[in-house]
Design an enzyme around this catalytic site. Structure first.
Site, short mmCIF file in Angstrom:
data_model
loop_
_atom_site.label_atom_id
_atom_site.label_comp_id
_atom_site.label_asym_id
_atom_site.label_seq_id
_atom_site.Cartn_x
_atom_site.Cartn_y
_atom_site.Cartn_z
N ILE A 148 -7.79 9.96 8.20
CA ILE A 148 -6.57 10.54 7.65
C ILE A 148 -6.87 10.96 6.21
CG2 ILE A 148 -4.11 10.14 7.18
CD1 ILE A 148 -4.90 9.72 10.18
N TYR A 158 -16.37 -2.99 4.37
CA TYR A 158 -15.12 -2.45 4.93
C TYR A 158 -15.00 -2.75 6.43
CZ TYR A 158 -11.43 0.96 5.90
OH TYR A 158 -10.25 1.56 6.29
N SER A 163 -8.48 -0.46 11.20
CA SER A 163 -9.18 0.84 11.20
C SER A 163 -10.07 0.92 12.45
CB SER A 163 -10.06 0.93 9.96
OG SER A 163 -10.96 2.00 10.07
N GLY A 181 0.85 -1.20 0.00
CA GLY A 181 0.00 0.00 0.00
C GLY A 181 0.88 1.24 0.00
#
Ligand SMILES: NC(=O)c1ccc[n+]([C@@H]2O[C@H](COP(=O)([O-])OP(=O)(O)OC[C@H]3O[C@@H](n4cnc5c(N)ncnc54)[C@H](OP(=O)(O)O)[C@@H]3O)[C@@H](O)[C@H]2O)c1
Length: 253
Positions: free
Chosen positions: A181, A148, A135, A10
């Site tokens: 972010i 997600y 997350s 990533g």
């Protein structure tokens, strides 16, 4: 003394890219992976300590091949930071099974493929850090997050399970839980993101957590994560009421 090495997946954009620059500026060798070769090459061209290793993490054998290349290029690999992720807010409102499968393929299985590629190396080395980027969306269920959130929740559970396993080999498993972010991923959001921070802020927090501290979880900004951690202890009725109200207030317009 030999330079230390970190492998970041990533690494083409967002948090992974900022962390690559942070480690490189602290004298580390940095191997970056993602699918977009042009972006990786551009980062590498601008920094002598950063090296490009293109990879699609959904491809198991490619994960192994790429890690073998990294291993043979550098003296040792000390930290792995697995940060690949995907999020498409428009498709998260429905139960679109194919979409949810795709999210799991990248967020959960892509991370698992990456961990599998380094498992034997780290168990033999008896040292090092494997970092899983999850997350705050993995703490508890959130509205409009059918793929997600569940994929990140699964990563949280996996990280805890692997913690025990790798600890026997003296390898630290570390979980990273960022709040909001500003990256290409969150640029897609159509709601006001509380306590939104820059990628440089995230990179500083992660660098400090990996190098100067020894905690299982690195979470930030605390002003948001501590509230959500507190929420995770609440009975469901109270939790649903609070989150329902807060997310309604934060819709744009
Ligand atoms: N930004 C936030 O507020 C936030 C909050 C919590 C957690 N996170 C997590 O932090 C991580 C980084 O996200 P970000 O915000 O920095 O988003 P981003 O800028 O969109 O980065 C995602 C990265 O994943 C790579 N990627 C996606 N699919 C891939 C695949 N199949 N194989 C290899 N690489 C792939 C992308 O590169 P290519 O497209 O070039 O492959 C890119 O480098 C993600 O796991 C995300 O879930 C972010």
């Amino acid at each position: 003394m030999n330079k230390k090495t970190i492998w970041i997946t990533g690494g083409s954009t967002g948090i992974g890219k900022a962390l690559a620059i942070k480690f490189a500026s602290n004298g580390w060798n940095v191997a970056i992976s993602a699918r977009r070769e042009n972006l990786l090459q551009e980062i590498s061209d601008n920094n002598a300590n950063i090296f490009s290793y293109p990879l699609d993490v959904t491809n198991k054998s490619q994960c192994k091949e790429v890690f073998n290349k990294i291993k043979s290029k550098f003296e040792s690999v000390d930290i792995c930071f697995f940060s690949t992720g995907t999020w498409n807010p428009k498709k998260e409102k429905d139960i679109d099974v194919e979409q949810i499968e795709d999210v799991f393929k990248v967020n959960f299985f892509g991370t698992l493929n990456s961990i599998k590629a380094v498992e034997e190396y780290f168990k033999n080395k008896q040292d090092g850090i494997i970092t899983i980027v999850s997350s705050i969306a993995g703490y508890r269920g959130l509205p409009n997050s059918t793929g997600y959130g569940p994929s990140k929740s699964a990563l949280n559970n996996l990280a805890e399970s692997l913690y025990f396993d790798f600890k026997r080999s003296n390898v630290r498993v570390c979980l990273v839980s960022p709040g909001f972010i500003k990256t290409p991923m969150t640029d897609k959001n159509d709601f006001k993101m509380p306590f939104l921070k820059t990628t440089e802020y995230a990179a500083n927090k992660i660098y400090d957590g990996l190098i100067n501290k020894n905690n299982f979880e690195i979470h930030f900004p605390k002003s948001l994560t501590l509230i959500l951690k507190l929420f995770s202890f609440l009975p469901s009725k109270l939790y649903f009421g609070l989150i329902g109200k807060m997310t309604k207030y934060q819709k744009k317009n």
